[in-house]
Design an enzyme around this catalytic site. Sequence first.
Site, PDB file in Angstrom:
ATOM      1  N   CYS A  77     -46.591   6.614  -2.155  1.00 40.60           N
ATOM      2  CA  CYS A  77     -45.852   8.009  -2.901  1.00 40.60           C
ATOM      3  C   CYS A  77     -45.842   7.049  -3.772  1.00 40.60           C
ATOM      4  O   CYS A  77     -47.044   6.809  -4.221  1.00 40.60           O
ATOM      5  CB  CYS A  77     -44.989   8.367  -1.765  1.00 40.60           C
ATOM      6  SG  CYS A  77     -44.492   9.448  -2.846  1.00 40.60           S
ATOM      7  N   HIS A 168     -45.874   9.378   3.839  1.00 39.20           N
ATOM      8  CA  HIS A 168     -45.138   8.009   4.582  1.00 39.20           C
ATOM      9  C   HIS A 168     -45.333   8.176   6.094  1.00 39.20           C
ATOM     10  O   HIS A 168     -44.269   8.006   6.865  1.00 39.20           O
ATOM     11  CB  HIS A 168     -43.737   8.509   3.815  1.00 39.20           C
ATOM     12  CG  HIS A 168     -42.639   9.205   2.592  1.00 39.20           C
ATOM     13  ND1 HIS A 168     -43.025   7.163   1.607  1.00 39.20           N
ATOM     14  CD2 HIS A 168     -42.888   9.062   1.864  1.00 39.20           C
ATOM     15  CE1 HIS A 168     -42.354   7.868   0.594  1.00 39.20           C
ATOM     16  NE2 HIS A 168     -42.818   9.294   0.228  1.00 39.20           N
ATOM     17  N   GLU A 170     -44.711   5.394   7.683  1.00 43.41           N
ATOM     18  CA  GLU A 170     -43.779   4.191   7.961  1.00 43.41           C
ATOM     19  C   GLU A 170     -42.921   5.099   8.263  1.00 43.41           C
ATOM     20  O   GLU A 170     -41.355   4.401   8.702  1.00 43.41           O
ATOM     21  CB  GLU A 170     -43.444   3.455   6.536  1.00 43.41           C
ATOM     22  CG  GLU A 170     -42.631   4.057   5.602  1.00 43.41           C
ATOM     23  CD  GLU A 170     -43.185   4.553   4.129  1.00 43.41           C
ATOM     24  OE1 GLU A 170     -44.823   4.469   5.154  1.00 43.41           O
ATOM     25  OE2 GLU A 170     -43.454   4.900   3.268  1.00 43.41           O
TER      26      GLU A 170
HETATM   27  N1  GLN Z   1     -41.004  10.942  -6.349  1.00 43.30           N
HETATM   28  C1  GLN Z   1     -41.149   9.889  -6.024  1.00 43.30           C
HETATM   29  C2  GLN Z   1     -41.584   9.177  -7.610  1.00 43.30           C
HETATM   30  O1  GLN Z   1     -42.025   9.949  -8.689  1.00 43.30           O
HETATM   31  C3  GLN Z   1     -42.405   9.352  -5.567  1.00 43.30           C
HETATM   32  C4  GLN Z   1     -41.117   9.383  -4.359  1.00 43.30           C
HETATM   33  C5  GLN Z   1     -41.263   8.756  -2.924  1.00 43.30           C
HETATM   34  O2  GLN Z   1     -41.625   7.310  -2.794  1.00 43.30           O
HETATM   35  N2  GLN Z   1     -41.015   9.466  -1.678  1.00 43.30           N
HETATM   36  O3  GLN Z   1     -42.064   7.470  -7.945  1.00 43.30           O
END
Ligand code: GLN
Length: 188
Positions: A77, A168, A170
């Site tokens: 992410c 994710h 994890e």
């Molecule tokens: N929206 C977050 C970002 O732009 C990422 C979100 C996440 O890691 N769950 O960094």
Amino acid sequence: MIGILALQGDVREHELMLEGLGVSTRQVRKVDELDGLDGLVIPGGESTTIGRLATLYGLMEPLREAIAGGLPTYGTCAGLILLADRLAEGTQPLLGVLDVVVRRNAFGNQNDSFEADLPIHGMIDPFHAVFIRAPWIDSVGDSVEVLASWEGHPIMVRQGHILASAFHPELTKDQRVHHLFVTMTKEI
Ligand code: GLN
């Protein structure tokens, strides 16, 4: 030993997942903590915050060099965003080691966090994927293999020794993606 960039985000969840696979981990906050690692995880969280702290601690260039130099790395992410070459919109510090254009918060406000049973290339059963204000990938370079897409947008990719997902693993009990990454750390 796999390092986990521990500036912000879901560091503990990655530690637990890797420890569950019998792999030892080290939190990375300083440049010398990158030494001697077999792999590196960049967790989910807030990519602007992680990028700002990494810049403040002088970690951006050492991270870039280590990853570009072959350190197996997995970003989830916000970690995917940090690894990317370019953002579809906006500017912020990026490592620029993964040949993709990434769009932050791409699934929109209405649908910003959701779960989905995701088919992943090379896995027999779908993966129950958790997306939290996730990015998607707008475009990928020739050396990037798309391992999964959602609604037509790549959300899991591999470029040689670099693995990245917009979701994710994890946050679930499913070890398969981390297992794939641990395998990658043993390929070199
Ligand atoms: N929206 C977050 C970002 O732009 C990422 C979100 C996440 O890691 N769950 O960094």
